[in-house]
Design a protein around this motif. Sequence first.
Motif, PDB file in Angstrom:
ATOM      1  N   CYS A 151       0.678  -1.380  -0.269  1.00 57.14           N
ATOM      2  CA  CYS A 151      -0.504  -0.052   0.413  1.00 57.14           C
ATOM      3  C   CYS A 151       0.516   1.146   0.264  1.00 57.14           C
ATOM      4  O   CYS A 151       0.710   2.597  -0.703  1.00 57.14           O
ATOM      5  CB  CYS A 151      -1.369   0.226   1.354  1.00 57.14           C
ATOM      6  SG  CYS A 151      -2.480  -1.590   1.275  1.00 57.14           S
ATOM      7  N   SER A 152       1.678   1.290   0.678  1.00 60.64           N
ATOM      8  CA  SER A 152       2.671   2.782   0.518  1.00 60.64           C
ATOM      9  C   SER A 152       3.571   2.391  -0.340  1.00 60.64           C
ATOM     10  O   SER A 152       3.626   3.559  -0.854  1.00 60.64           O
ATOM     11  CB  SER A 152       3.643   2.224   2.240  1.00 60.64           C
ATOM     12  OG  SER A 152       4.802   3.231   1.768  1.00 60.64           O
ATOM     13  N   ARG A 153       4.212   1.790  -1.252  1.00 57.90           N
ATOM     14  CA  ARG A 153       4.669   1.766  -2.038  1.00 57.90           C
ATOM     15  C   ARG A 153       3.761   2.538  -3.904  1.00 57.90           C
ATOM     16  O   ARG A 153       4.143   3.107  -4.353  1.00 57.90           O
ATOM     17  CB  ARG A 153       4.928   0.143  -2.394  1.00 57.90           C
ATOM     18  CG  ARG A 153       5.906   0.389  -3.901  1.00 57.90           C
ATOM     19  CD  ARG A 153       7.079   0.473  -3.659  1.00 57.90           C
ATOM     20  NE  ARG A 153       7.720  -0.024  -5.075  1.00 57.90           N
ATOM     21  CZ  ARG A 153       8.517   0.931  -5.496  1.00 57.90           C
ATOM     22  NH1 ARG A 153       8.147   2.160  -5.005  1.00 57.90           N
ATOM     23  NH2 ARG A 153       9.249   1.617  -6.715  1.00 57.90           N
ATOM     24  N   ASN A 154       2.562   1.710  -3.059  1.00 56.87           N
ATOM     25  CA  ASN A 154       1.574   2.570  -4.289  1.00 56.87           C
ATOM     26  C   ASN A 154       0.946   3.898  -4.174  1.00 56.87           C
ATOM     27  O   ASN A 154      -0.064   4.062  -4.428  1.00 56.87           O
ATOM     28  CB  ASN A 154       0.512   0.873  -4.710  1.00 56.87           C
ATOM     29  CG  ASN A 154       0.983  -0.426  -4.910  1.00 56.87           C
ATOM     30  OD1 ASN A 154       1.867  -0.015  -5.886  1.00 56.87           O
ATOM     31  ND2 ASN A 154      -0.216  -1.237  -4.901  1.00 56.87           N
ATOM     32  N   THR A 155       1.078   4.022  -2.460  1.00 54.03           N
ATOM     33  CA  THR A 155       0.083   4.902  -2.269  1.00 54.03           C
ATOM     34  C   THR A 155      -1.296   4.924  -2.251  1.00 54.03           C
ATOM     35  O   THR A 155      -1.942   5.267  -2.454  1.00 54.03           O
ATOM     36  CB  THR A 155       1.014   6.634  -2.806  1.00 54.03           C
ATOM     37  OG1 THR A 155       0.891   6.225  -3.978  1.00 54.03           O
ATOM     38  CG2 THR A 155       1.917   6.615  -1.982  1.00 54.03           C
ATOM     39  N   ALA A 156      -1.810   3.583  -2.082  1.00 53.18           N
ATOM     40  CA  ALA A 156      -2.909   3.121  -2.027  1.00 53.18           C
ATOM     41  C   ALA A 156      -3.049   2.098  -2.130  1.00 53.18           C
ATOM     42  O   ALA A 156      -2.222   1.081  -2.122  1.00 53.18           O
ATOM     43  CB  ALA A 156      -3.707   3.698  -4.132  1.00 53.18           C
ATOM     44  N   ALA A 157      -4.575   1.587  -1.722  1.00 52.78           N
ATOM     45  CA  ALA A 157      -5.339   0.319  -1.978  1.00 52.78           C
ATOM     46  C   ALA A 157      -5.363  -0.108  -3.020  1.00 52.78           C
ATOM     47  O   ALA A 157      -7.273   0.216  -3.050  1.00 52.78           O
ATOM     48  CB  ALA A 157      -5.736  -0.211  -0.567  1.00 52.78           C
ATOM     49  N   GLN A 158      -4.807  -0.198  -3.951  1.00 50.22           N
ATOM     50  CA  GLN A 158      -5.191  -0.986  -5.320  1.00 50.22           C
ATOM     51  C   GLN A 158      -6.304  -1.662  -5.183  1.00 50.22           C
ATOM     52  O   GLN A 158      -5.740  -2.980  -4.725  1.00 50.22           O
ATOM     53  CB  GLN A 158      -4.043  -0.788  -6.206  1.00 50.22           C
ATOM     54  CG  GLN A 158      -3.900   0.434  -6.293  1.00 50.22           C
ATOM     55  CD  GLN A 158      -2.626  -0.266  -7.303  1.00 50.22           C
ATOM     56  OE1 GLN A 158      -2.360  -0.892  -7.916  1.00 50.22           O
ATOM     57  NE2 GLN A 158      -2.019   1.426  -7.774  1.00 50.22           N
ATOM     58  N   LEU A 159      -7.186  -2.353  -6.306  1.00 51.73           N
ATOM     59  CA  LEU A 159      -7.857  -3.311  -6.469  1.00 51.73           C
ATOM     60  C   LEU A 159      -7.437  -4.624  -6.713  1.00 51.73           C
ATOM     61  O   LEU A 159      -6.625  -4.650  -7.548  1.00 51.73           O
ATOM     62  CB  LEU A 159      -9.625  -2.586  -7.115  1.00 51.73           C
ATOM     63  CG  LEU A 159     -10.415  -3.521  -7.425  1.00 51.73           C
ATOM     64  CD1 LEU A 159     -11.274  -3.282  -5.666  1.00 51.73           C
ATOM     65  CD2 LEU A 159     -11.041  -3.387  -8.032  1.00 51.73           C
ATOM     66  N   GLY A 160      -7.192  -5.433  -6.031  1.00 48.78           N
ATOM     67  CA  GLY A 160      -6.757  -6.465  -5.682  1.00 48.78           C
ATOM     68  C   GLY A 160      -5.220  -6.446  -6.255  1.00 48.78           C
ATOM     69  O   GLY A 160      -4.268  -6.942  -6.736  1.00 48.78           O
ATOM     70  N   GLY A 161      -4.385  -5.425  -5.536  1.00 50.62           N
ATOM     71  CA  GLY A 161      -3.351  -4.449  -5.887  1.00 50.62           C
ATOM     72  C   GLY A 161      -2.105  -5.643  -5.238  1.00 50.62           C
ATOM     73  O   GLY A 161      -1.219  -5.626  -6.249  1.00 50.62           O
ATOM     74  N   CYS A 162      -2.169  -6.721  -4.634  1.00 47.11           N
ATOM     75  CA  CYS A 162      -1.349  -7.802  -4.093  1.00 47.11           C
ATOM     76  C   CYS A 162      -1.024  -9.133  -4.748  1.00 47.11           C
ATOM     77  O   CYS A 162      -0.487 -10.006  -5.208  1.00 47.11           O
ATOM     78  CB  CYS A 162      -1.127  -7.811  -2.679  1.00 47.11           C
ATOM     79  SG  CYS A 162      -1.354  -6.562  -1.418  1.00 47.11           S
ATOM     80  N   ASP A 163      -2.425  -8.999  -5.489  1.00 48.49           N
ATOM     81  CA  ASP A 163      -3.128 -10.657  -6.059  1.00 48.49           C
ATOM     82  C   ASP A 163      -1.835 -11.075  -7.542  1.00 48.49           C
ATOM     83  O   ASP A 163      -1.493 -11.856  -7.205  1.00 48.49           O
ATOM     84  CB  ASP A 163      -4.744 -10.351  -6.977  1.00 48.49           C
ATOM     85  CG  ASP A 163      -5.425 -10.260  -5.560  1.00 48.49           C
ATOM     86  OD1 ASP A 163      -4.952  -9.723  -5.263  1.00 48.49           O
ATOM     87  OD2 ASP A 163      -6.776 -10.125  -6.425  1.00 48.49           O
ATOM     88  N   ASN A 164      -0.959  -9.985  -8.053  1.00 46.12           N
ATOM     89  CA  ASN A 164      -0.423 -10.556  -8.854  1.00 46.12           C
ATOM     90  C   ASN A 164       1.416 -10.712  -8.682  1.00 46.12           C
ATOM     91  O   ASN A 164       1.588 -11.427  -9.575  1.00 46.12           O
ATOM     92  CB  ASN A 164      -0.007  -9.586 -10.185  1.00 46.12           C
ATOM     93  CG  ASN A 164      -0.729  -9.119 -10.876  1.00 46.12           C
ATOM     94  OD1 ASN A 164      -1.629  -9.616 -11.188  1.00 46.12           O
ATOM     95  ND2 ASN A 164      -1.224  -7.683 -11.607  1.00 46.12           N
ATOM     96  N   TYR A 165       1.135 -11.061  -6.968  1.00 44.85           N
ATOM     97  CA  TYR A 165       2.121 -11.364  -6.644  1.00 44.85           C
ATOM     98  C   TYR A 165       2.447 -12.906  -6.365  1.00 44.85           C
ATOM     99  O   TYR A 165       3.592 -13.584  -5.750  1.00 44.85           O
ATOM    100  CB  TYR A 165       2.592 -10.998  -5.482  1.00 44.85           C
ATOM    101  CG  TYR A 165       3.373  -9.000  -5.897  1.00 44.85           C
ATOM    102  CD1 TYR A 165       4.937  -8.857  -6.205  1.00 44.85           C
ATOM    103  CD2 TYR A 165       2.736  -8.683  -5.431  1.00 44.85           C
ATOM    104  CE1 TYR A 165       5.265  -7.559  -5.984  1.00 44.85           C
ATOM    105  CE2 TYR A 165       2.848  -6.897  -5.868  1.00 44.85           C
ATOM    106  CZ  TYR A 165       4.277  -6.529  -5.933  1.00 44.85           C
ATOM    107  OH  TYR A 165       4.531  -4.884  -6.043  1.00 44.85           O
ATOM    108  N   LEU A 166       1.307 -13.880  -6.778  1.00 38.96           N
ATOM    109  CA  LEU A 166       1.476 -14.819  -5.802  1.00 38.96           C
ATOM    110  C   LEU A 166       1.843 -15.349  -6.309  1.00 38.96           C
ATOM    111  O   LEU A 166       2.874 -16.143  -6.240  1.00 38.96           O
ATOM    112  CB  LEU A 166      -0.370 -15.667  -6.208  1.00 38.96           C
ATOM    113  CG  LEU A 166      -0.192 -16.828  -6.124  1.00 38.96           C
ATOM    114  CD1 LEU A 166       0.310 -17.107  -4.337  1.00 38.96           C
ATOM    115  CD2 LEU A 166      -1.954 -17.351  -6.445  1.00 38.96           C
TER     116      LEU A 166
END
Lengths: 514, 326
Positions: B242-257
């Motif tokens: 969140c801090s990196r994106n300065t936002a909680a993007q929709l599904g912001g972490c999903d792609n890290y799986l």
Amino acid sequence: MEEFILTADRVSVEFPGVKALDEVDFEIKAGEIWALVGANGAGKSTFVKVLSGICRSYAGKIRCNGQKVSLRSPADAARLGIHIVYQEVDEAILPDFTVAENLLMGDLALGKKKLYHRKSIVEDAAKILSELHLELVPEHRGRELSLSEKQLLLIAKAVHQECRLLILDEPTAALSKAETERLFQVIRFLAREKGSAVIFISHRIPEIMEICGKCTVMRDGRITAEFEITPETKQDEIICAMFGHSSVYANGRNAEGGFSKKTGKPPEGCPFFEVSNLSDSRNKFHNISFHVEAGEVVGLAGLTGAGKTEICKALFGAGKVESGEIYMGGKRITIRNSVEAVQKGIALVPEQRRSEGIFPTMETAFNLGVAALPAFCHFGFWQKKKMEKYMDAYIREIGIKCSSAKQEIRFLSGGNQQKAVIGKWMVAKSNLYILDEPMQGVDIGAKQELFALIRELAGEGRAVIYASSDVSELLAVTNRIYVLNGGVVTGNFMTNDVNEQELMHQILEVSHDG
Amino acid sequence: MDKERGNKIGLFCLKQATVIVTLLAVLFFSVYTGGSFASYGNVVNILRSMSITTILAIAFTVTLACDGFDMSTCTLASCAGYVFMACYLWYGLPLWLSIVICIVFTMTAYLLTMFLILICKIPDMLATCALMFIHQGIGQWFTGGGGISAGMNLPDGTIPKRVTFEAAFAKIGQTPWIILIMLLCIVVAHIFLQHTKLGAFLYAIGSNKKAAELSGISVAKYRFLAGMVTAVFIGIGAVVVCSRNTAAQLGGCDNYLMTALAAVFVGRSVGGKEKPFILGTTLGAALIVILENGLILCSVPYYVLPAVKGFVLASALAAVYIKKKE
């Protein structure tokens, strides 16, 4: 049908650390019914696996009608007309398909039958079944069949696929008398009318006497005897060959010398560990009662399926107990799970060492220390170095052969792995040791060392329960023996008062004069 | 003698394949890009890019150590990100409290994962597959179907309590802090898995569940504790993302799986250990990021990179399964 002779010439199979088959010679001809007998771990199943193409890495030659053949897959075996019906018939039958479909599945799969035509399949199946005089209904589903019907179906399937050698792996173990009789009729018909050769594996000596013409006895991966069965053949001859007269372990015991038995000495107060009327919910064992004194090795003798493993697991809280009481040090205890068992000082060395006993990818030191790990921890931090150092000394003490305490246990031989599994509980200072077939996959040299280890445990005042089907092992290491049959205790001896044959008769449930 | 030596060298190469490939990649990119790859700026760049992957991969490593598997690691992180940003922006809570609430939330949400796996006895893969959808749906229900960023109103139209970010918030996602957070996570997780009783028991369970049970280890209890530790790292990962994106993007972490998964499995084969461990995971994450970074510098289009990650994951998995013959 052409003449059929299958010859095995010096066939050997080696697993890491153990010779499962040691230069086995064998020959079977068309029309013969040949018994293959031996104690657990004698090498019967390995030999059968070679013949059926499952065990691919064998050394030696196999000839069929004089020609050298290579049996490296079940398809190879099927091409030669070798078929096997395993004890686990359910795995070979499709439950949702009909008898007819199961029977002709090979034709359907191989494209011999191009179209799936229900009526013709049923007709073909009916023809095959009637030829074998089997009263199976082609339209019944696989799941509706009884165990013996499933067996007969598999035999019929094998016959339909031009079976020249049929191997039956303990086919009668779960059959009633009438069912066994029916099975025998089919086997005889196959041998006489169809000219098939049959290998019949069984523990039941009287059955073998009834149906087989010849008998091969295996022991420790070798063929120890081979004879024709005539009306004059005595059961004792087979039994002697199975278990041998002069046991190799007896020497070890004499050399050991030091262990004295508590003969004639009345127990002081209450026994260390006592089981009273223990039964489980699945009817694997029933009304089991026995006791173990501190400093004593007590044998549970019985064949596979006699209930040994189930009792061992139940005492360790890893199996379901329906009724009965367990006492330790005179106090009644309940053991609901294995964690509680360990807390009470009970240790289990399970029958399946590879899948249940060892942590294959972990170091030997870890395997030894895992049950006593909290003792090597300080505020939750694991003092690995301290443990490795302690285990280094321990490994030398109990004689585990490994390159270092850090070597992963999967690279050790079976015997050394087993020492570590027992050693794990010695490190944890357990008081009651339950050993379930502890010598499986252990070579003779390591066996001696393990026996010494077990006697040492008893010498230190611990109690040991030793479950096994191997008479010579039981005689070598125990003080007293309880015999199990069909989940019930059927006998109870002082080891000194019994000889190998008497014990064997008890275990096999045959009468003395056979 | 010579042959034996050759075998030994071959075996060593096989065991250290990951290390060797990483070194070769570094060497190749350094030479090919004429120094821009090995520059100080780019090294920091690489470390920064691998931070998030590493933290989430650590969470995955802990689960995998006791033979668990959690496909929903990253969807839960996305979910936790919503909670974190909502606490921080919508309700104007202080940063530290938002972080604590985020981690507590993740642990609470993980109770459901543990319930499905340990009590309902659903196989890990299937249970966490279902959880991926649950996390996605519930997360978006919470945010009203969108992301959470500065200046946006709440779904019901209320004006958020906080409109701009504090400096401390932004720092979490910037160098050197993001790298330090990663290093701290690595050290803590390494000590946890290698030098505590709990870690040792997790490896015992991972090595042979049945033997662990028959050695008096309460498998369910320790798997539960492992789940809680995993949850903490997922929570930390969410905050950093969140801090990196300065936002909680929709599904912001999903792609890290997939990247995290690849890092763990690459790491599993490091040194022929054949069990997941933190330093291996770190090296795995480094390898993937180095490949990504280097290929971009070599002007390989960014949209091809997933294929590279895919190949790395496939080779790592091949290394795991090809030996499982017997």
